[in-house]
Design a protein around this motif. Structure first.
Motif, PDB file in Angstrom:
ATOM      1  N   ASP A  30       0.814  -1.353  -0.315  1.00 44.82           N
ATOM      2  CA  ASP A  30       0.308  -0.068  -0.292  1.00 44.82           C
ATOM      3  C   ASP A  30       0.575   0.916  -0.427  1.00 44.82           C
ATOM      4  OD1 ASP A  30       1.169  -0.476   3.056  1.00 44.82           O
ATOM      5  OD2 ASP A  30      -1.072  -0.087   3.192  1.00 44.82           O
ATOM      6  N   HIS A  31       1.987   1.222   0.686  1.00 49.37           N
ATOM      7  CA  HIS A  31       2.712   2.458   0.765  1.00 49.37           C
ATOM      8  C   HIS A  31       3.465   2.363  -0.462  1.00 49.37           C
ATOM      9  CE1 HIS A  31       3.193   2.662   5.856  1.00 49.37           C
ATOM     10  NE2 HIS A  31       1.903   3.026   5.009  1.00 49.37           N
ATOM     11  N   LEU A  32       3.638   1.580  -0.956  1.00 50.79           N
ATOM     12  CA  LEU A  32       4.767   2.006  -2.254  1.00 50.79           C
ATOM     13  C   LEU A  32       3.420   2.452  -3.345  1.00 50.79           C
ATOM     14  CD1 LEU A  32       7.739   1.125  -3.465  1.00 50.79           C
ATOM     15  CD2 LEU A  32       6.715  -0.786  -3.255  1.00 50.79           C
ATOM     16  N   CYS A  33       2.572   2.313  -3.625  1.00 50.03           N
ATOM     17  CA  CYS A  33       1.477   1.960  -4.393  1.00 50.03           C
ATOM     18  C   CYS A  33       1.071   3.244  -4.652  1.00 50.03           C
ATOM     19  CB  CYS A  33       0.685   1.130  -4.814  1.00 50.03           C
ATOM     20  SG  CYS A  33       0.540  -0.285  -5.393  1.00 50.03           S
TER      21      CYS A  33
ATOM     22  N   THR B  68       0.312   0.396  12.632  1.00 54.87           N
ATOM     23  CA  THR B  68      -0.275   1.517  11.310  1.00 54.87           C
ATOM     24  C   THR B  68      -1.049   2.625  12.465  1.00 54.87           C
ATOM     25  OG1 THR B  68      -2.593   0.118  11.246  1.00 54.87           O
ATOM     26  CG2 THR B  68      -0.698  -0.495   9.619  1.00 54.87           C
ATOM     27  N   GLU B  69      -1.370   3.757  11.474  1.00 58.43           N
ATOM     28  CA  GLU B  69      -2.143   4.272  12.733  1.00 58.43           C
ATOM     29  C   GLU B  69      -2.675   5.296  11.872  1.00 58.43           C
ATOM     30  OE1 GLU B  69      -0.964  10.029  13.289  1.00 58.43           O
ATOM     31  OE2 GLU B  69       0.751   8.060  12.737  1.00 58.43           O
TER      32      GLU B  69
ATOM     33  N   VAL C  21      -3.796   7.165  15.854  1.00 59.08           N
ATOM     34  CA  VAL C  21      -3.748   6.439  17.285  1.00 59.08           C
ATOM     35  C   VAL C  21      -3.116   5.123  16.310  1.00 59.08           C
ATOM     36  CG1 VAL C  21      -5.442   4.012  18.310  1.00 59.08           C
ATOM     37  CG2 VAL C  21      -6.095   6.503  17.815  1.00 59.08           C
ATOM     38  N   ILE C  22      -1.873   4.207  16.208  1.00 59.42           N
ATOM     39  CA  ILE C  22      -1.372   3.994  16.149  1.00 59.42           C
ATOM     40  C   ILE C  22      -1.789   2.009  16.916  1.00 59.42           C
ATOM     41  CG2 ILE C  22       0.810   2.385  16.687  1.00 59.42           C
ATOM     42  CD1 ILE C  22       1.247   4.926  15.826  1.00 59.42           C
TER      43      ILE C  22
ATOM     44  N   MET D 182      -2.465  -2.186  16.169  1.00 60.56           N
ATOM     45  CA  MET D 182      -2.072  -3.589  14.999  1.00 60.56           C
ATOM     46  C   MET D 182      -2.980  -3.871  13.659  1.00 60.56           C
ATOM     47  SD  MET D 182       0.988  -4.723  16.130  1.00 60.56           S
ATOM     48  CE  MET D 182       1.064  -6.028  15.223  1.00 60.56           C
ATOM     49  N   LYS D 183      -2.239  -3.760  12.719  1.00 63.01           N
ATOM     50  CA  LYS D 183      -3.143  -4.856  11.346  1.00 63.01           C
ATOM     51  C   LYS D 183      -2.670  -5.372  10.953  1.00 63.01           C
ATOM     52  CE  LYS D 183      -6.056  -2.536   7.669  1.00 63.01           C
ATOM     53  NZ  LYS D 183      -6.068  -1.524   6.956  1.00 63.01           N
ATOM     54  N   GLU D 184      -3.169  -6.307  10.033  1.00 60.38           N
ATOM     55  CA  GLU D 184      -2.443  -6.788   8.879  1.00 60.38           C
ATOM     56  C   GLU D 184      -2.545  -6.392   7.654  1.00 60.38           C
ATOM     57  OE1 GLU D 184      -3.945 -11.260   6.627  1.00 60.38           O
ATOM     58  OE2 GLU D 184      -3.818 -11.308   8.930  1.00 60.38           O
ATOM     59  N   VAL D 185      -1.456  -5.939   7.023  1.00 56.03           N
ATOM     60  CA  VAL D 185      -1.263  -5.685   5.582  1.00 56.03           C
ATOM     61  C   VAL D 185      -0.338  -6.591   4.636  1.00 56.03           C
ATOM     62  CG1 VAL D 185       0.134  -3.424   4.694  1.00 56.03           C
ATOM     63  CG2 VAL D 185      -0.863  -3.343   7.363  1.00 56.03           C
ATOM     64  N   GLY D 186      -0.517  -5.986   3.159  1.00 59.34           N
ATOM     65  CA  GLY D 186      -0.059  -6.634   2.366  1.00 59.34           C
ATOM     66  C   GLY D 186       1.593  -6.643   2.613  1.00 59.34           C
ATOM     67  N   PHE D 187       2.520  -7.641   2.003  1.00 53.58           N
ATOM     68  CA  PHE D 187       3.813  -7.015   2.050  1.00 53.58           C
ATOM     69  C   PHE D 187       4.749  -8.062   0.607  1.00 53.58           C
ATOM     70  CE2 PHE D 187       3.467  -6.117   6.529  1.00 53.58           C
ATOM     71  CZ  PHE D 187       4.233  -5.047   6.620  1.00 53.58           C
ATOM     72  N   PHE D 188       5.572  -7.070  -0.134  1.00 52.74           N
ATOM     73  CA  PHE D 188       5.751  -7.740  -1.575  1.00 52.74           C
ATOM     74  C   PHE D 188       7.501  -8.287  -1.437  1.00 52.74           C
ATOM     75  CE2 PHE D 188       7.756  -8.829  -5.595  1.00 52.74           C
ATOM     76  CZ  PHE D 188       6.019  -9.984  -5.622  1.00 52.74           C
ATOM     77  N   ASP D 189       8.155  -9.259  -1.241  1.00 53.76           N
ATOM     78  CA  ASP D 189       9.743  -9.359  -1.145  1.00 53.76           C
ATOM     79  C   ASP D 189      10.435  -9.139  -2.033  1.00 53.76           C
ATOM     80  OD1 ASP D 189      12.029 -10.856  -0.625  1.00 53.76           O
ATOM     81  OD2 ASP D 189      11.068 -12.579  -0.121  1.00 53.76           O
TER      82      ASP D 189
END
Length: 124
Positions: free
Chosen positions: A32-35, A66-67, A71-72, A74-81
């Motif tokens: 998500d951040h990269l996109c 995640t914010e 508020v901080i 915990m959330k499941e997020v998508g990552f790429f190697d």
């Protein structure tokens, strides 16, 4: 599902990025951040990654901080190697993009992987 055990921040052409080290000893970046930095639709790219028999092997869902509304949490997020990042970036058809988005994607395709690897390897 791998778990994050470390992270390293770095800059790429003025944009802040973070590489995450997982307990499987692979480095990842958040889709998500990269996109967002490239101006691409993160959900659409995630669907493309999960649909491909090649790229889906290098996708991982992991919990991270995640914010949300100040508020901080915990959330499941998508990552790429990171090791296969150049491959995924190369699948993005830049001729279908316009203006600044096309320019940014080309820049990421050319230089991002080299910068990300240099950044986290300098800390190893």
């Amino acid at each position: 599902m791998p778990e994050i055990i470390g992270k390293f921040s770095f800059e790429f052409y003025g944009e802040k990025h973070v590489a995450f080290l997982a307990d499987n000893h692979h480095w990842y970046v958040r889709i998500d951040h990269l996109c967002e930095q490239m101006g691409l639709n993160a959900q659409g790219q995630r669907r493309r990654i999960e649909k491909s028999p090649v790229t889906r092997e290098y996708f991982a869902s992991m919990e991270t901080e995640t914010e949300y509304m100040g508020v901080i949490r915990m959330k499941e997020v998508g990552f790429f190697d990171v090791d296969m990042l150049a491959y995924w970036l190369g699948t993005i058809e830049v001729e279908k993009l316009k203006g600044e988005v096309q320019t940014k994607v080309i820049l990421y395709q050319k230089d991002f992987i080299r910068m990300a690897r240099a950044a986290y390897r300098s800390e190893m």
